[in-house]
Design an enzyme around this catalytic site. Structure first.
Site, PDB file in Angstrom:
ATOM      1  N   LYS A 151     -20.411   8.496  10.207  1.00 21.71           N
ATOM      2  CA  LYS A 151     -19.518   7.890   9.215  1.00 21.71           C
ATOM      3  C   LYS A 151     -20.072   8.086   7.811  1.00 21.71           C
ATOM      4  CE  LYS A 151     -19.415   3.417   8.436  1.00 21.71           C
ATOM      5  NZ  LYS A 151     -20.248   2.458   7.684  1.00 21.71           N
ATOM      6  N   LYS A 185     -24.210  -0.778  20.535  1.00  9.17           N
ATOM      7  CA  LYS A 185     -25.045  -1.982  20.660  1.00  9.17           C
ATOM      8  C   LYS A 185     -24.895  -2.568  22.060  1.00  9.17           C
ATOM      9  CE  LYS A 185     -24.860  -3.175  15.756  1.00  9.17           C
ATOM     10  NZ  LYS A 185     -26.144  -3.442  15.153  1.00  9.17           N
ATOM     11  N   GLU A 219     -24.196 -10.096   6.719  1.00  8.99           N
ATOM     12  CA  GLU A 219     -25.482  -9.459   6.431  1.00  8.99           C
ATOM     13  C   GLU A 219     -26.177 -10.220   5.312  1.00  8.99           C
ATOM     14  OE1 GLU A 219     -25.577  -4.963   6.760  1.00  8.99           O
ATOM     15  OE2 GLU A 219     -23.673  -5.316   5.776  1.00  8.99           O
ATOM     16  N   HIS A 243     -16.372  -0.918  12.150  1.00 10.52           N
ATOM     17  CA  HIS A 243     -17.086  -1.826  13.060  1.00 10.52           C
ATOM     18  C   HIS A 243     -16.246  -3.044  13.475  1.00 10.52           C
ATOM     19  CE1 HIS A 243     -20.269   0.745  11.884  1.00 10.52           C
ATOM     20  NE2 HIS A 243     -20.673   0.099  10.815  1.00 10.52           N
TER      21      HIS A 243
HETATM   22  C1  BG6 Z   1     -23.332   0.518   8.330  1.00  9.02           C
HETATM   23  C2  BG6 Z   1     -22.901   0.187   6.941  1.00  9.02           C
HETATM   24  O1  BG6 Z   1     -22.340   1.233   9.009  1.00  9.02           O
HETATM   25  O2  BG6 Z   1     -23.589  -0.691   9.043  1.00  9.02           O
HETATM   26  C3  BG6 Z   1     -23.956  -0.655   6.222  1.00  9.02           C
HETATM   27  O3  BG6 Z   1     -22.691   1.397   6.210  1.00  9.02           O
HETATM   28  C4  BG6 Z   1     -24.301  -1.871   7.051  1.00  9.02           C
HETATM   29  O4  BG6 Z   1     -23.508  -1.027   4.930  1.00  9.02           O
HETATM   30  C5  BG6 Z   1     -24.632  -1.486   8.480  1.00  9.02           C
HETATM   31  O5  BG6 Z   1     -25.418  -2.507   6.446  1.00  9.02           O
HETATM   32  C6  BG6 Z   1     -24.786  -2.711   9.359  1.00  9.02           C
HETATM   33  O6  BG6 Z   1     -25.254  -2.333  10.623  1.00  9.02           O
HETATM   34  P1  BG6 Z   1     -26.163  -3.305  11.503  1.00  9.02           P
HETATM   35  O7  BG6 Z   1     -26.408  -2.528  12.754  1.00  9.02           O
HETATM   36  O8  BG6 Z   1     -27.405  -3.588  10.707  1.00  9.02           O
HETATM   37  O9  BG6 Z   1     -25.344  -4.547  11.715  1.00  9.02           O
END
Ligand code: BG6
Length: 491
Positions: A151, A185, A219, A243
């Site tokens: 992506k 995941k 996050e 996601h």
């Molecule tokens: C990525 C995004 O796809 O996913 C990021 O581009 C984001 O901005 C990340 O921080 C989050 O992934 P995870 O696995 O840390 O939840």
């Protein structure tokens, strides 16, 4: 100490070719994932990893890069010198200027005619077409070749279609692996087992027994050093389009007839197609954009988005989105799906909350506990499932209190949990497509998201400021309060 077991000699040889081999994603995610796969004997014995880059490096110089930039991202417990050395022995480096066809000869010399060739395109998507055209021109694409697309897969529907068309000219759909790392995941894959392996949820998993669904991916990190990419992207494109919509699909899809890739992807596609399109009216009512201001996260003060390095003055890019989606189908009629994601929120937490409907009639006095039953599926940082219910408080009278049945999956089920990228890379090598997006899924997700993006523009919508370390703008709570609901942490 873990040492790599001997890989199966029966596997075909593998050339894993990584475009963007000296990039950040390779350093932080792909190479550590390949190391883990090497350590746990998931790579074919005859595997070579060929990093492609523009720099005029020798193999030794590239190995220095792996040593310095990637090794720090490998879990310390998994590192041992012997395994690391044998991992490095698999590497080669090819200097290729992506847009110059002649330079692909360097790569062709290093690949083996009889090997399975995986081309991992960890480059900007506007280069995918050129890479594929040039690979084809030097004869590297045949039925032993697979391509992995990282992506962002487009910026809008037209660009996503263009990617699908240009890659599709050279690779059939069953050899294209579109990565959404959330699908790799463990916890997300477990959701399928929860839904389709446990009969008790079957009859209840629909309207009118479910009142609402919340999907949160919070996050605590900010934009970091990625402003160059992020400012032109925003949370809607970066997180919701892929996601969160993928999580929604897994929660909402009909039981597939099998775990075959197309059986699963057909059902996910139906969910995406049943998302009720937003109108200007619903966009202003049912979506909230936010942007983080200075605040404190984990006890440390942090800058606001506009003060981050590389963010243009006055940027109106959103770092937070909350929205109310609705599915136009029988199973989910009138059940709101609340989706929320943001950076610099109070903590890192991804969870899905299924709120069950009230009983039609209750003889038990409920006190202040408005909703008796919730299923809380926590995906990150811990993997757990909680079923909240009401129980009688000991003593006289019929006072009730909420209690939880708690399942800590990490405690309950020992065993190594591979990182998403490791699992997905092994899937690519084994030819398993179930956890990758099909072209029509990608386009359906964009088709729903794009009008929201253009609606915001038409409305001149500016993101609302929220203090770092909170759960986003107050309007996000108001979105739920309107329907007499609250986000899980406010319950
Ligand atoms: C990525 C995004 O796809 O996913 C990021 O581009 C984001 O901005 C990340 O921080 C989050 O992934 P995870 O696995 O840390 O939840």
């Amino acid at each position: 100490m873990i040492t790599p077991a001997s890989s199966s000699a029966l596997d075909p040889a593998l050339d894993m070719v990584i475009f963007g081999g000296a990039g950040d994603l390779s350093a932080r995610k792909l190479l550590p994932a390949l190391y883990m796969a090497h350590l746990h004997d998931s790579l074919p014995a005859e595997t070579r990893i060929i990093a492609v880059g523009r720099a005029d490096w020798t193999r030794e110089q590239y190995l220095n890069f792996v040593e310095e930039r990637s090794r720090p991202f490998v879990d310390n417990h998994a590192l041992n010198d012997q395994a690391w050395e044998s991992f490095l022995a698999r590497f080669d480096y090819a200097r290729v200027d992506i847009s110059v066809a002649d330079t692909y000869g360097h790569l062709a010399e290093k690949t083996r005619g009889d090997a399975l060739r995986v081309f991992y395109l960890a480059t900007a998507p506007n280069l995918f077409e050129t890479v594929c055209d040039n690979l084809a021109a030097c004869g590297l694409i045949d039925d032993r070749a697979r391509v992995v697309l990282e992506k962002p897969l487009g910026h809008d529907l037209a660009s996503a279609k263009a990617i699908n068309a240009s890659v599709g000219r050279h690779f059939p759909e069953d050899r294209i692996y579109r990565i959404d790392h959330y699908l790799g995941k463990e916890t997300v894959q477990n959701l399928m087992v929860l839904r389709f392996g446990n009969a008790i949820f079957g009859p209840l998993w629909q309207a009118p027994y479910i009142r609402s669904v919340q999907i949160t991916v919070a996050e605590s990190v900010g934009v970091g050093s990625r402003a160059g990419f992020y400012d032109g992207t925003g949370a809607m494109r970066d997180m919701i389009q892929n996601h969160l919509l993928q999580l929604l699909c897994i929660v909402a899809m009909e039981p597939p007839v099998s775990l075959d890739p197309d059986a699963v992807r057909d059902e996910k596609l139906k969910v995406l197609r049943s998302l009720r399109p937003m109108t200007i009216e619903t966009i202003s009512r049912d979506t909230v954009r936010g942007q983080y201001a200075a605040g404190a996260v984990d006890g440390e003060s942090v800058k606001g988005y506009l003060d981050e390095a590389g963010v243009p003055a006055g940027s109106v890019t959103e770092t937070f989105v909350a929205l109310r989606a609705q599915l136009n189908n029988w199973r989910w009629a009138n059940v709101p799906f609340f989706l929320r994601t943001g950076k610099r929120l109070r903590d890192r937490r991804s969870e899905i909350v299924i709120e069950f409907a009230d009983m039609p009639f209750s003889i038990i006095p409920r006190g202040p506990y408005a909703h008796a039953n919730r299923l809380v599926i926590q995906l990150q940082p811990e993997e757990s499932i909680q079923l909240q219910m009401l129980a009688k408080e000991p003593g006289s009278g019929m006072h009730v209190l909420p209690v939880s049945l708690n399942l800590d999956l990490q405690q309950a089920l020992a065993g190594r949990r591979a990182e998403a990228y490791e699992r997905l890379l092994v899937d690519v090598i084994r030819g398993r497509l179930t956890h990758f997006m099909r072209c029509d899924e990608l386009e359906a997700a964009w088709a729903w998201v794009e009008p929201i993006l253009s609606g915001w523009k038409a409305l001149g919508d500016k993101p609302r400021s929220y203090i770092s370390g909170t759960y986003g703008p107050a309007a996000s709570s108001a979105l739920m309060a309107r329907e007499n609901m609250v986000w899980a942490e406010e319950a």
